[in-house]
Design a protein around this motif. Structure first.
Motif, PDB file in Angstrom:
ATOM      1  N   ALA A  15     -15.945 -11.773   3.438  1.00  0.00           N
ATOM      2  CA  ALA A  15     -15.986 -10.516   2.695  1.00  0.00           C
ATOM      3  C   ALA A  15     -15.461 -10.619   1.272  1.00  0.00           C
ATOM      4  O   ALA A  15     -15.950  -9.924   0.384  1.00  0.00           O
ATOM      5  CB  ALA A  15     -15.202  -9.454   3.457  1.00  0.00           C
ATOM      6  N   HIS A  16     -14.454 -11.450   1.039  1.00  0.00           N
ATOM      7  CA  HIS A  16     -13.804 -11.507  -0.274  1.00  0.00           C
ATOM      8  C   HIS A  16     -13.459 -12.944  -0.643  1.00  0.00           C
ATOM      9  O   HIS A  16     -13.371 -13.811   0.218  1.00  0.00           O
ATOM     10  CB  HIS A  16     -12.517 -10.671  -0.270  1.00  0.00           C
ATOM     11  N   VAL A  20      -8.513 -10.449   2.764  1.00  0.00           N
ATOM     12  CA  VAL A  20      -8.842  -9.029   2.895  1.00  0.00           C
ATOM     13  C   VAL A  20      -7.546  -8.331   3.262  1.00  0.00           C
ATOM     14  O   VAL A  20      -6.929  -8.641   4.284  1.00  0.00           O
ATOM     15  CB  VAL A  20      -9.917  -8.797   3.976  1.00  0.00           C
ATOM     16  N   SER A  21      -7.121  -7.423   2.421  1.00  0.00           N
ATOM     17  CA  SER A  21      -5.823  -6.778   2.635  1.00  0.00           C
ATOM     18  C   SER A  21      -5.947  -5.297   2.963  1.00  0.00           C
ATOM     19  O   SER A  21      -4.942  -4.618   3.154  1.00  0.00           O
ATOM     20  CB  SER A  21      -4.940  -6.977   1.397  1.00  0.00           C
ATOM     21  N   LEU A  23      -8.781  -2.285   5.011  1.00  0.00           N
ATOM     22  CA  LEU A  23     -10.035  -1.973   5.693  1.00  0.00           C
ATOM     23  C   LEU A  23      -9.945  -0.548   6.210  1.00  0.00           C
ATOM     24  O   LEU A  23      -8.923  -0.140   6.757  1.00  0.00           O
ATOM     25  CB  LEU A  23     -10.266  -2.932   6.869  1.00  0.00           C
ATOM     26  N   THR A  35     -13.610  -2.338   2.354  1.00  0.00           N
ATOM     27  CA  THR A  35     -12.578  -3.360   2.355  1.00  0.00           C
ATOM     28  C   THR A  35     -12.031  -3.511   0.944  1.00  0.00           C
ATOM     29  O   THR A  35     -12.706  -3.223  -0.036  1.00  0.00           O
ATOM     30  CB  THR A  35     -13.122  -4.731   2.828  1.00  0.00           C
ATOM     31  N   GLY A  37      -9.391  -6.362  -1.336  1.00  0.00           N
ATOM     32  CA  GLY A  37      -8.842  -7.698  -1.217  1.00  0.00           C
ATOM     33  C   GLY A  37      -7.911  -8.096  -2.339  1.00  0.00           C
ATOM     34  O   GLY A  37      -7.783  -7.406  -3.354  1.00  0.00           O
ATOM     35  N   LYS A  43     -15.075  -3.255  -1.689  1.00  0.00           N
ATOM     36  CA  LYS A  43     -16.464  -3.379  -1.247  1.00  0.00           C
ATOM     37  C   LYS A  43     -16.752  -2.354  -0.159  1.00  0.00           C
ATOM     38  O   LYS A  43     -15.888  -2.049   0.657  1.00  0.00           O
ATOM     39  CB  LYS A  43     -16.737  -4.788  -0.712  1.00  0.00           C
ATOM     40  N   SER A  63     -20.070  -3.276  -4.549  1.00  0.00           N
ATOM     41  CA  SER A  63     -18.841  -4.015  -4.806  1.00  0.00           C
ATOM     42  C   SER A  63     -18.349  -3.634  -6.191  1.00  0.00           C
ATOM     43  O   SER A  63     -19.162  -3.538  -7.130  1.00  0.00           O
ATOM     44  CB  SER A  63     -19.138  -5.511  -4.731  1.00  0.00           C
TER      45      SER A  63
END
Length: 90
Positions: A15-16, A20-21, A23, A35, A37, A43, A63
Protein backbone atom coordinates in the motif's frame (compact mmCIF):
# COMPACT_ATOMS: atom_id res chain seq x y z
CA UNK A 1 -11.42 -24.33 22.33
CA UNK A 2 -9.76 -21.23 20.87
CA UNK A 3 -7.14 -21.62 18.17
CA UNK A 4 -3.79 -19.96 18.84
CA UNK A 5 -2.68 -20.02 15.21
CA UNK A 6 -3.39 -16.90 13.13
CA UNK A 7 -5.94 -17.06 10.34
CA UNK A 8 -4.57 -16.74 6.78
CA UNK A 9 -4.57 -13.35 5.06
CA UNK A 10 -7.55 -12.73 2.76
CA UNK A 11 -5.36 -10.55 0.53
CA UNK A 12 -2.16 -8.54 0.68
CA UNK A 13 -1.23 -5.30 -1.02
CA UNK A 14 1.89 -3.12 -1.03
CA UNK A 15 0.00 0.00 0.00
CA UNK A 16 2.76 2.50 0.83
CA UNK A 17 6.48 3.17 0.46
CA UNK A 18 7.07 2.53 4.15
CA UNK A 19 4.89 1.58 7.08
CA UNK A 20 1.10 1.88 6.97
CA UNK A 21 0.32 3.74 10.16
CA UNK A 22 -3.41 4.42 9.72
CA UNK A 23 -6.43 2.58 8.33
CA UNK A 24 -10.15 3.32 8.46
CA UNK A 25 -13.16 1.70 6.78
CA UNK A 26 -15.80 4.03 5.32
CA UNK A 27 -19.00 3.51 7.37
CA UNK A 28 -21.23 4.69 4.50
CA UNK A 29 -19.78 3.14 1.32
CA UNK A 30 -19.20 -0.62 1.30
CA UNK A 31 -15.66 -1.66 0.35
CA UNK A 32 -14.05 1.79 0.61
CA UNK A 33 -11.16 2.29 3.02
CA UNK A 34 -8.42 4.82 3.60
CA UNK A 35 -4.80 4.32 4.61
CA UNK A 36 -2.10 6.70 5.72
CA UNK A 37 1.58 6.05 5.93
CA UNK A 38 4.97 7.18 7.08
CA UNK A 39 5.59 8.03 3.41
CA UNK A 40 3.35 11.10 4.07
CA UNK A 41 0.64 9.86 1.69
CA UNK A 42 -3.09 9.23 2.19
CA UNK A 43 -4.70 6.68 -0.14
CA UNK A 44 -8.30 5.63 -0.75
CA UNK A 45 -8.93 2.01 -1.79
CA UNK A 46 -11.85 0.04 -3.21
CA UNK A 47 -12.16 -3.59 -2.10
CA UNK A 48 -14.54 -5.70 -4.18
CA UNK A 49 -15.38 -9.37 -3.99
CA UNK A 50 -16.15 -11.65 -6.91
CA UNK A 51 -19.06 -13.68 -5.55
CA UNK A 52 -18.59 -16.45 -8.15
CA UNK A 53 -14.87 -16.95 -7.48
CA UNK A 54 -14.85 -15.92 -3.83
CA UNK A 55 -11.84 -13.67 -4.44
CA UNK A 56 -11.26 -10.10 -3.34
CA UNK A 57 -9.69 -7.43 -5.49
CA UNK A 58 -8.16 -4.21 -4.21
CA UNK A 59 -7.79 -1.15 -6.41
CA UNK A 60 -6.38 2.29 -5.66
CA UNK A 61 -9.00 5.03 -6.07
CA UNK A 62 -6.82 8.06 -5.30
CA UNK A 63 -3.57 8.99 -3.62
CA UNK A 64 -2.48 12.33 -2.18
CA UNK A 65 0.63 13.66 -0.51
CA UNK A 66 -0.86 16.28 1.81
CA UNK A 67 2.52 17.89 2.40
CA UNK A 68 2.07 17.79 6.16
CA UNK A 69 4.31 14.97 7.35
CA UNK A 70 3.92 11.33 8.32
CA UNK A 71 0.25 10.32 8.51
CA UNK A 72 -0.71 8.58 11.77
CA UNK A 73 -4.49 8.77 11.62
CA UNK A 74 -7.19 8.59 8.94
CA UNK A 75 -10.87 8.79 9.90
CA UNK A 76 -13.96 8.89 7.71
CA UNK A 77 -16.70 11.29 8.81
CA UNK A 78 -19.61 9.61 10.60
CA UNK A 79 -21.97 12.05 8.81
CA UNK A 80 -20.58 12.51 5.28
CA UNK A 81 -19.45 9.56 3.15
CA UNK A 82 -16.94 11.67 1.19
CA UNK A 83 -15.21 13.49 4.06
CA UNK A 84 -11.90 12.07 5.32
CA UNK A 85 -9.70 13.57 8.04
CA UNK A 86 -6.00 12.83 8.47
CA UNK A 87 -3.69 13.41 11.44
CA UNK A 88 0.03 13.84 10.98
CA UNK A 89 3.39 14.47 12.63
CA UNK A 90 6.40 16.35 11.29
Amino acid sequence: MLSTSPSPARFTVAAHDGAVSALDVNPHVRGILATGGTDKVVKVWNVTEDQDLGKRQVSLVTSRDLGVGKVFSTVWSPDDPLTLAAGFSH
